[in-house]
Write a protein that holds these residues in place. Structure first.
Motif, PDB file in Angstrom:
ATOM      1  N   VAL A 412       0.854  -1.186   0.000  1.00 26.47           N
ATOM      2  CA  VAL A 412       0.000   0.000   0.000  1.00 26.47           C
ATOM      3  C   VAL A 412       0.888   1.233   0.000  1.00 26.47           C
ATOM      4  O   VAL A 412       1.853   1.322   0.772  1.00 26.47           O
ATOM      5  CB  VAL A 412      -0.984   0.008   1.198  1.00 26.47           C
ATOM      6  N   VAL A 413       0.591   2.154  -0.883  1.00 24.24           N
ATOM      7  CA  VAL A 413       1.392   3.359  -1.065  1.00 24.24           C
ATOM      8  C   VAL A 413       0.510   4.577  -0.801  1.00 24.24           C
ATOM      9  O   VAL A 413      -0.378   4.879  -1.611  1.00 24.24           O
ATOM     10  CB  VAL A 413       1.980   3.444  -2.491  1.00 24.24           C
ATOM     11  N   PRO A 414       0.704   5.286   0.339  1.00 27.80           N
ATOM     12  CA  PRO A 414      -0.011   6.563   0.510  1.00 27.80           C
ATOM     13  C   PRO A 414       0.511   7.544  -0.531  1.00 27.80           C
ATOM     14  O   PRO A 414       1.720   7.754  -0.653  1.00 27.80           O
ATOM     15  CB  PRO A 414       0.382   7.010   1.927  1.00 27.80           C
ATOM     16  N   SER A 415      -0.376   8.135  -1.285  1.00 27.73           N
ATOM     17  CA  SER A 415       0.083   8.924  -2.428  1.00 27.73           C
ATOM     18  C   SER A 415      -0.822  10.117  -2.648  1.00 27.73           C
ATOM     19  O   SER A 415      -2.045  10.029  -2.502  1.00 27.73           O
ATOM     20  CB  SER A 415       0.081   8.046  -3.691  1.00 27.73           C
ATOM     21  N   PHE A 416      -0.201  11.237  -2.976  1.00 30.82           N
ATOM     22  CA  PHE A 416      -0.977  12.413  -3.347  1.00 30.82           C
ATOM     23  C   PHE A 416      -1.737  12.102  -4.630  1.00 30.82           C
ATOM     24  O   PHE A 416      -1.180  11.553  -5.581  1.00 30.82           O
ATOM     25  CB  PHE A 416      -0.064  13.618  -3.553  1.00 30.82           C
ATOM     26  N   ALA A 417      -3.005  12.475  -4.668  1.00 28.00           N
ATOM     27  CA  ALA A 417      -3.834  12.172  -5.832  1.00 28.00           C
ATOM     28  C   ALA A 417      -3.267  12.791  -7.093  1.00 28.00           C
ATOM     29  O   ALA A 417      -3.380  12.226  -8.184  1.00 28.00           O
ATOM     30  CB  ALA A 417      -5.262  12.669  -5.600  1.00 28.00           C
ATOM     31  N   VAL A 418      -2.638  13.948  -6.942  1.00 27.26           N
ATOM     32  CA  VAL A 418      -2.128  14.691  -8.089  1.00 27.26           C
ATOM     33  C   VAL A 418      -0.606  14.638  -8.104  1.00 27.26           C
ATOM     34  O   VAL A 418       0.047  15.148  -7.195  1.00 27.26           O
ATOM     35  CB  VAL A 418      -2.601  16.160  -8.033  1.00 27.26           C
ATOM     36  N   GLY A 419      -0.048  14.023  -9.117  1.00 24.68           N
ATOM     37  CA  GLY A 419       1.394  14.051  -9.312  1.00 24.68           C
ATOM     38  C   GLY A 419       2.075  12.755  -8.954  1.00 24.68           C
ATOM     39  O   GLY A 419       2.472  11.978  -9.825  1.00 24.68           O
ATOM     40  N   ARG A 420       2.201  12.462  -7.653  1.00 16.88           N
ATOM     41  CA  ARG A 420       2.934  11.250  -7.264  1.00 16.88           C
ATOM     42  C   ARG A 420       2.193  10.003  -7.711  1.00 16.88           C
ATOM     43  O   ARG A 420       2.823   9.007  -8.089  1.00 16.88           O
ATOM     44  CB  ARG A 420       3.154  11.207  -5.752  1.00 16.88           C
ATOM     45  N   SER A 421       0.877  10.004  -7.641  1.00 13.75           N
ATOM     46  CA  SER A 421       0.134   8.812  -8.055  1.00 13.75           C
ATOM     47  C   SER A 421       0.364   8.503  -9.522  1.00 13.75           C
ATOM     48  O   SER A 421       0.568   7.343  -9.905  1.00 13.75           O
ATOM     49  CB  SER A 421      -1.363   9.007  -7.788  1.00 13.75           C
ATOM     50  N   GLN A 422       0.341   9.521 -10.367  1.00 16.12           N
ATOM     51  CA  GLN A 422       0.548   9.294 -11.801  1.00 16.12           C
ATOM     52  C   GLN A 422       1.994   8.865 -12.083  1.00 16.12           C
ATOM     53  O   GLN A 422       2.230   8.023 -12.948  1.00 16.12           O
ATOM     54  CB  GLN A 422       0.188  10.559 -12.585  1.00 16.12           C
ATOM     55  N   GLU A 423       2.943   9.405 -11.334  1.00 16.68           N
ATOM     56  CA  GLU A 423       4.337   8.964 -11.470  1.00 16.68           C
ATOM     57  C   GLU A 423       4.440   7.480 -11.109  1.00 16.68           C
ATOM     58  O   GLU A 423       5.084   6.693 -11.804  1.00 16.68           O
ATOM     59  CB  GLU A 423       5.240   9.797 -10.562  1.00 16.68           C
TER      60      GLU A 423
END
Length: 637
Positions: A412-423
């Motif tokens: 599980v990866v906590p991720s910002f919806a914008v930017g890091r998730s798409q990376e």
């Protein structure tokens, strides 16, 4: 505020003097920074494509030609002619006519084909039907945000046109005072991360740059109550560098306080801003907090947004021109360059930057005509804040995923919806496509899917190679079969948690709320699972506490209830995926700036980061540097 307005009648007369007799000008007006020319001869203007460039150069303004009602075909006749002109392969999905302005909006799956080489198709449309065409991309992934924003702006078009005309009059008013000085007041994000906000002032003008919240610190907002920011209703403009909530969350509050002016930003930032602000309100309600503004204020902010492309030099006040440049941080993020007075002074606000190319974006631009003062983000400005090389970071992430998969666990990866998730999506898609990691489901929870859809609507803002894949090779990695949306609520999460190995990307990135809290409860008890941090964890957030070694946490269940959860899964951090430059990147951004600034103010970092970066830039580059505090005012000239 002075009410003297540039004489539009005189401008019309000057335009008539500049153009051939065969071209007519029935009316001129300002809409925001644009000079609008209404004509009864739109076809002849289209035939003479060089005329618009000549007028823009002569008057040093952005110019749009619009047809009068008498000079264009009826919408029904125009629609059929447009469909005959535009190639079928362009994939026209919608055509909307706006009689008040004489514009026609085309939505197309392949807008480049609808535009034509050197805008030849658009020119042909104008010559044939008289309407002025505008082309937008149909998102490959359906986006409710993009659709809702476009629909809302369509519904508000008449009111928005009136608003823009009023803004234009304010921009091009006759200045009441000479621009003899420039000041900046810090309203937030100094010796801290979050609540970014600044006031840029001249004797004539006041501009607000960003207006965000502070992650993990309820109630700590920008100092909007200070005299330098008031009256808020009389601000000339607001500039938003990017959509993350620590920069954008409280912009709608300005309209609650009576502001009625423009917000300048990029088109994707506008859409992401609306998405994140509405979610911000939703989270506040779910957590039992009082929201600082109503959703109506979010719509008001959208209505007042004027979008700019990178590199557009735009008048935003009688004595200030704004140019936005790529910041490499998230979709549409910008470095804001302000040219003040008639060559008097130039100030740059970096926003958040990533200097090197990533899989998702080209690196931040640092080439400017002039710059005397730079306000520089310092998130990773401490001595020793060096991120792992991206290839090494990806290799380490792949190792963790493979090890967890082999144990039968879940990542599980906590991720910002914008930017890091798409990376992350790009890294994972390639890893599975090339066989580096086992193929398994990748679940997207929270706003990640919607934010990704917005990315696909604006591929021109992505890295050159990725843009090429999407636009010209018909190879969109965001459409890979492995990506699945978590849309079944808690029941679906429980099924995933008890099922086969998988990867879960979930908001929020700093573990401050949202679906990641459910994943902690479901996955933490099983040591086969792994939690991987790939982004910055601010002081005071639960993410920082877990990253620092805390292994027993309290999860707020709402209505006064809470559960204690023991974290028995592995907790790992992989640097190198952040949207921020590390210490080397920040130094290199300044070292290679053209021209190099005379003074740098280090902001948007904790106290150690701003102090240490400021000291390093002074020692290594022999520049004047400051690590300001909140509520300081600096006279720049």
């Amino acid at each position: 505020m002075t009410t003297n307005i540039t004489d539009l009648t005189s401008i019309r007369d000057e335009i008539v003097d500049e153009i051939p007799d065969a071209l007519s000008v029935s009316r001129v007006t300002f809409e925001g920074p644009r000079l609008i020319i209404y004509t009864e001869t739109p076809r002849k203007f289209a035939e003479r494509g060089d005329i618009i460039g000549h007028l823009a150069s002569t008057f040093r303004k952005r110019i749009t030609i619009r047809p009068t009602a008498e000079s264009r075909l009826s919408p029904d006749d125009a629609r059929s002619r447009i469909l005959d002109i535009v190639p079928d392969d362009a994939g026209i999905t919608n055509i909307e006519f706006y009689p008040d302005t004489g514009e026609v909006l085309l939505e197309a799956e392949k807008p480049g084909m609808a535009i034509g080489r050197r805008a030849s198709t658009l020119q042909e449309i104008t010559e044939d039907v008289g309407w002025t065409p505008e082309v937008l991309r149909t998102p490959p992934i359906e986006s409710s945000t993009v659709a809702n924003v476009r629909s809302f702006l369509t519904q508000e078009r008449a009111e928005r046109q009136e608003l823009l005309e009023d803004i234009g009059k304010r921009i091009y008013r006759t200045p009441s005072q000479d621009t003899e000085w420039v000041r900046v007041t810090t309203l937030g994000c100094c010796r801290e991360v979050g609540r970014a906000s600044f006031i840029l002032s001249t004797p004539e003008t006041r501009v607000l740059i960003d207006c965000g919240d502070k992650p993990g610190a309820e109630g700590e907002v920008p100092y909007l109550q200070v005299p330098e920011a008031n009256p808020i209703a009389d601000l000339d403009a607001v500039v938003l560098t990017h959509a993350h909530l620590d920069h954008s969350a409280l912009l709608p509050l300005l309209f609650k306080y009576g502001y009625d002016g423009p917000i300048y930003t990029t088109a994707p930032t506008r859409d992401l801003m609306g998405l994140l602000q509405l979610d911000y309100l939703d989270v506040a309600v779910k957590e039992g907090r009082v929201a600082p503004y109503e959703s109506e204020m979010v719509r008001e902010a959208l209505k007042h947004t004027i979008t700019l492309d990178y590199g557009d030099v735009t008048d935003i006040a009688p004595d200030i021109k704004l140019t936005l440049h790529n910041a490499g941080h998230i979709l549409g993020s910008a470095v804001a360059h302000f040219h003040i007075g008639d060559g008097l002074y130039n100030v740059v606000f970096s926003g958040d930057i990533h200097y090197r190319d990533t899989r998702l974006f080209n690196g931040a631009s640092n080439d400017f005509p002039r710059v005397e003062t730079l306000f520089m983000e310092s998130t990773y400005g401490q001595d020793g804040d060096y991120q792992t090389d991206q290839e090494d970071s990806e290799r380490r992430l792949y190792e963790l995923i493979s090890e967890t998969h082999d144990k039968g666990g879940k990542v599980v990866v906590p991720s910002f919806a914008v930017g890091r998730s798409q990376e992350m999506m790009l890294v994972l898609e390639e890893g599975m496509r090339e066989g580096t990691i086992p193929t398994m489901p990748i679940y997207l929870d929270g706003m990640i899917r919607e934010a990704t859809a917005i990315h696909t609507a604006y591929p021109e803002f992505l890295r050159d190679g990725l843009k090429q894949r999407i636009l010209h090779e018909d190879d969109n990695p965001f459409l890979a079969d492995q990506f699945q949306q978590v849309d079944g609520g808690e029941e679906m999460r429980e099924d995933i948690a008890s099922g086969e190995p998988c990867i879960i990307l979930s908001t929020s990135g700093m573990v401050t709320g949202g679906p990641i809290m459910s994943w902690l409860e479901l996955l933490a008890p099983d040591p086969k699972n792994t939690l991987v941090f790939v982004g910055y964890q601010a002081d005071g957030t639960l993410g920082r506490q877990i990253q620092s070694g805390q292994r027993e946490i309290t999860l707020d269940k709402g209505r006064g209830g809470a559960d204690r959860v023991e974290l028995r899964f592995d907790v790992e951090s992989v640097s190198g995926f952040s949207g921020h430059s590390d210490r080397n990147g920040l130094e290199n951004f300044v070292r290679s700036m053209n021209p190099r600034p005379e003074e740098i103010l280090c902001v948007h970092g904790d106290e150690r980061a701003t102090d240490q970066l400021s000291s390093a830039l002074y020692r290594k580059l022999n520049l004047r540097t400051v690590a300001p505090r909140n509520l300081e005012t600096f006279r720049l000239v």
